[in-house]
Write a protein that holds these residues in place. Structure first.
Motif, PDB file in Angstrom:
ATOM      1  N   ASN A 183     -66.155  31.055 -18.846  1.00 47.85           N
ATOM      2  CA  ASN A 183     -65.789  29.653 -18.654  1.00 47.85           C
ATOM      3  C   ASN A 183     -64.905  29.132 -19.778  1.00 47.85           C
ATOM      4  OD1 ASN A 183     -67.121  29.205 -16.191  1.00 47.85           O
ATOM      5  ND2 ASN A 183     -69.072  28.956 -17.240  1.00 47.85           N
ATOM      6  N   GLY A 184     -64.466  30.036 -20.661  1.00 46.54           N
ATOM      7  CA  GLY A 184     -63.542  29.651 -21.717  1.00 46.54           C
ATOM      8  C   GLY A 184     -64.183  29.047 -22.951  1.00 46.54           C
ATOM      9  N   VAL A 185     -65.493  29.184 -23.090  1.00 43.91           N
ATOM     10  CA  VAL A 185     -66.189  28.659 -24.257  1.00 43.91           C
ATOM     11  C   VAL A 185     -66.317  29.789 -25.283  1.00 43.91           C
ATOM     12  CG1 VAL A 185     -68.327  27.644 -25.129  1.00 43.91           C
ATOM     13  CG2 VAL A 185     -67.487  27.021 -22.861  1.00 43.91           C
ATOM     14  N   PHE A 186     -65.562  29.692 -26.366  1.00 38.95           N
ATOM     15  CA  PHE A 186     -65.586  30.728 -27.394  1.00 38.95           C
ATOM     16  C   PHE A 186     -66.266  30.259 -28.675  1.00 38.95           C
ATOM     17  CE2 PHE A 186     -61.979  31.822 -24.683  1.00 38.95           C
ATOM     18  CZ  PHE A 186     -62.330  33.121 -24.358  1.00 38.95           C
ATOM     19  N   ASP A 187     -66.534  28.975 -28.791  1.00 36.52           N
ATOM     20  CA  ASP A 187     -67.248  28.456 -29.952  1.00 36.52           C
ATOM     21  C   ASP A 187     -68.731  28.451 -29.611  1.00 36.52           C
ATOM     22  OD1 ASP A 187     -68.251  27.205 -32.164  1.00 36.52           O
ATOM     23  OD2 ASP A 187     -67.288  25.278 -31.786  1.00 36.52           O
ATOM     24  N   MET A 188     -69.441  29.427 -30.130  1.00 31.24           N
ATOM     25  CA  MET A 188     -70.857  29.588 -29.804  1.00 31.24           C
ATOM     26  C   MET A 188     -71.777  28.891 -30.801  1.00 31.24           C
ATOM     27  SD  MET A 188     -70.980  31.398 -27.101  1.00 31.24           S
ATOM     28  CE  MET A 188     -69.786  32.280 -26.140  1.00 31.24           C
ATOM     29  N   SER A 189     -71.202  28.197 -31.777  1.00 27.33           N
ATOM     30  CA  SER A 189     -72.019  27.614 -32.836  1.00 27.33           C
ATOM     31  C   SER A 189     -72.991  26.554 -32.325  1.00 27.33           C
ATOM     32  CB  SER A 189     -71.135  27.028 -33.936  1.00 27.33           C
ATOM     33  OG  SER A 189     -70.305  26.010 -33.407  1.00 27.33           O
ATOM     34  N   LEU A 190     -72.673  25.896 -31.224  1.00 28.49           N
ATOM     35  CA  LEU A 190     -73.547  24.844 -30.700  1.00 28.49           C
ATOM     36  C   LEU A 190     -74.377  25.289 -29.495  1.00 28.49           C
ATOM     37  CD1 LEU A 190     -71.054  21.855 -30.945  1.00 28.49           C
ATOM     38  CD2 LEU A 190     -72.832  22.530 -32.571  1.00 28.49           C
ATOM     39  N   ILE A 191     -74.255  26.552 -29.118  1.00 30.72           N
ATOM     40  CA  ILE A 191     -74.974  27.066 -27.944  1.00 30.72           C
ATOM     41  C   ILE A 191     -76.404  27.398 -28.328  1.00 30.72           C
ATOM     42  CG2 ILE A 191     -75.051  28.892 -26.203  1.00 30.72           C
ATOM     43  CD1 ILE A 191     -72.623  27.077 -25.903  1.00 30.72           C
ATOM     44  N   HIS A 192     -77.349  26.883 -27.559  1.00 30.37           N
ATOM     45  CA  HIS A 192     -78.760  27.234 -27.727  1.00 30.37           C
ATOM     46  C   HIS A 192     -79.216  27.860 -26.418  1.00 30.37           C
ATOM     47  CE1 HIS A 192     -82.981  27.146 -28.664  1.00 30.37           C
ATOM     48  NE2 HIS A 192     -83.193  26.480 -27.536  1.00 30.37           N
ATOM     49  N   ILE A 193     -79.843  29.006 -26.508  1.00 31.69           N
ATOM     50  CA  ILE A 193     -80.315  29.691 -25.309  1.00 31.69           C
ATOM     51  C   ILE A 193     -81.832  29.601 -25.269  1.00 31.69           C
ATOM     52  CG2 ILE A 193     -80.489  31.911 -24.123  1.00 31.69           C
ATOM     53  CD1 ILE A 193     -77.732  32.585 -25.241  1.00 31.69           C
ATOM     54  N   ASP A 194     -82.323  28.909 -24.265  1.00 30.98           N
ATOM     55  CA  ASP A 194     -83.761  28.807 -24.029  1.00 30.98           C
ATOM     56  C   ASP A 194     -84.138  29.946 -23.093  1.00 30.98           C
ATOM     57  OD1 ASP A 194     -86.346  28.216 -23.267  1.00 30.98           O
ATOM     58  OD2 ASP A 194     -85.939  26.111 -22.812  1.00 30.98           O
ATOM     59  N   ALA A 195     -84.611  31.040 -23.665  1.00 38.90           N
ATOM     60  CA  ALA A 195     -84.868  32.262 -22.899  1.00 38.90           C
ATOM     61  C   ALA A 195     -85.861  32.020 -21.760  1.00 38.90           C
ATOM     62  CB  ALA A 195     -85.367  33.369 -23.820  1.00 38.90           C
ATOM     63  N   LYS A 196     -86.908  31.274 -22.017  1.00 37.43           N
ATOM     64  CA  LYS A 196     -87.918  31.025 -20.986  1.00 37.43           C
ATOM     65  C   LYS A 196     -87.303  30.295 -19.790  1.00 37.43           C
ATOM     66  CE  LYS A 196     -92.540  29.082 -20.427  1.00 37.43           C
ATOM     67  NZ  LYS A 196     -93.647  28.396 -21.096  1.00 37.43           N
ATOM     68  N   TYR A 197     -86.512  29.278 -20.062  1.00 36.88           N
ATOM     69  CA  TYR A 197     -85.851  28.515 -18.999  1.00 36.88           C
ATOM     70  C   TYR A 197     -84.883  29.402 -18.206  1.00 36.88           C
ATOM     71  CZ  TYR A 197     -82.481  25.502 -16.711  1.00 36.88           C
ATOM     72  OH  TYR A 197     -81.648  24.936 -15.782  1.00 36.88           O
ATOM     73  N   HIS A 198     -84.052  30.158 -18.921  1.00 37.69           N
ATOM     74  CA  HIS A 198     -83.044  30.976 -18.237  1.00 37.69           C
ATOM     75  C   HIS A 198     -83.664  32.137 -17.466  1.00 37.69           C
ATOM     76  CE1 HIS A 198     -79.678  28.699 -19.628  1.00 37.69           C
ATOM     77  NE2 HIS A 198     -80.063  28.814 -20.882  1.00 37.69           N
ATOM     78  N   ARG A 199     -84.775  32.685 -17.955  1.00 33.39           N
ATOM     79  CA  ARG A 199     -85.489  33.715 -17.187  1.00 33.39           C
ATOM     80  C   ARG A 199     -85.944  33.139 -15.849  1.00 33.39           C
ATOM     81  NH1 ARG A 199     -89.425  34.487 -20.720  1.00 33.39           N
ATOM     82  NH2 ARG A 199     -88.289  35.109 -22.550  1.00 33.39           N
ATOM     83  N   LYS A 200     -86.506  31.952 -15.863  1.00 30.09           N
ATOM     84  CA  LYS A 200     -86.955  31.304 -14.620  1.00 30.09           C
ATOM     85  C   LYS A 200     -85.767  30.989 -13.719  1.00 30.09           C
ATOM     86  CE  LYS A 200     -91.163  29.179 -16.375  1.00 30.09           C
ATOM     87  NZ  LYS A 200     -91.869  27.913 -16.666  1.00 30.09           N
ATOM     88  N   SER A 201     -84.666  30.543 -14.318  1.00 29.04           N
ATOM     89  CA  SER A 201     -83.470  30.222 -13.549  1.00 29.04           C
ATOM     90  C   SER A 201     -82.923  31.458 -12.829  1.00 29.04           C
ATOM     91  CB  SER A 201     -82.411  29.649 -14.491  1.00 29.04           C
ATOM     92  OG  SER A 201     -81.194  29.480 -13.830  1.00 29.04           O
ATOM     93  N   TYR A 202     -82.829  32.584 -13.564  1.00 34.74           N
ATOM     94  CA  TYR A 202     -82.330  33.817 -12.940  1.00 34.74           C
ATOM     95  C   TYR A 202     -83.305  34.336 -11.888  1.00 34.74           C
ATOM     96  CZ  TYR A 202     -78.511  34.177 -16.284  1.00 34.74           C
ATOM     97  OH  TYR A 202     -77.377  33.944 -17.002  1.00 34.74           O
ATOM     98  N   ALA A 203     -84.594  34.194 -12.127  1.00 31.20           N
ATOM     99  CA  ALA A 203     -85.594  34.636 -11.148  1.00 31.20           C
ATOM    100  C   ALA A 203     -85.447  33.816  -9.859  1.00 31.20           C
ATOM    101  CB  ALA A 203     -86.989  34.489 -11.715  1.00 31.20           C
ATOM    102  N   THR A 204     -85.200  32.535  -9.994  1.00 31.64           N
ATOM    103  CA  THR A 204     -85.014  31.675  -8.819  1.00 31.64           C
ATOM    104  C   THR A 204     -83.781  32.082  -8.026  1.00 31.64           C
ATOM    105  OG1 THR A 204     -86.073  29.846  -9.973  1.00 31.64           O
ATOM    106  CG2 THR A 204     -84.731  29.294  -8.058  1.00 31.64           C
ATOM    107  N   ILE A 205     -82.702  32.381  -8.739  1.00 29.05           N
ATOM    108  CA  ILE A 205     -81.459  32.797  -8.071  1.00 29.05           C
ATOM    109  C   ILE A 205     -81.659  34.107  -7.310  1.00 29.05           C
ATOM    110  CG2 ILE A 205     -79.098  33.603  -8.477  1.00 29.05           C
ATOM    111  CD1 ILE A 205     -79.013  31.589 -10.836  1.00 29.05           C
ATOM    112  N   MET A 206     -82.402  35.005  -7.937  1.00 25.39           N
ATOM    113  CA  MET A 206     -82.641  36.322  -7.304  1.00 25.39           C
ATOM    114  C   MET A 206     -83.550  36.183  -6.120  1.00 25.39           C
ATOM    115  SD  MET A 206     -82.983  38.410 -10.766  1.00 25.39           S
ATOM    116  CE  MET A 206     -82.454  40.075 -10.576  1.00 25.39           C
TER     117      MET A 206
END
Length: 108
Positions: A85-108
């Motif tokens: 998506n063109g975002v190369f500045d990762m300094s402000l990115i926070h990854i909530d692993a628990k949330y994203h695991r649930k999100s990917y599980a829902t998509i699958m």
């Protein structure tokens, strides 16, 4: 993944080789001709790529997973999504692993 100077130089050598060989592979398999959505629209990012190296961008300040977790695939997917998506500045990115695991599980 950052390392010392020797590690960084070795990574740069390998990445440089890949940046050269990947466009040649895509051209030899006629990838661009098969993807009419890319080729027919003559998107500048894909015109005459068989003759040029890929642009390589080294990204710093990438969010790191907890050393005791097994979330490396999740982190790789999230970072790939930001980069695509063109975002190369990762300094402000926070990854909530628990949330994203649930999100990917829902998509699958």
């Amino acid at each position: 993944m950052m390392g010392g100077d020797l590690h960084t130089r070795n990574v740069e050598k390998v990445v440089d080789k890949l940046a050269t060989i990947i466009p040649l592979f895509l051209a030899s398999t006629r990838f661009y001709g098969k993807r009419l959505d890319l080729y027919s629209n003559k998107l500048l990012a894909y015109v005459d790529k068989s003759q040029s190296k890929l642009k390589v961008v080294f990204i710093k300040n990438v969010p790191q997973q907890d050393p005791s977790s097994n979330d490396c695939g999740l982190y790789a997917c999230r970072l790939a999504k930001h980069i695509s998506n063109g975002v190369f500045d990762m300094s402000l990115i926070h990854i909530d692993a628990k949330y994203h695991r649930k999100s990917y599980a829902t998509i699958m």
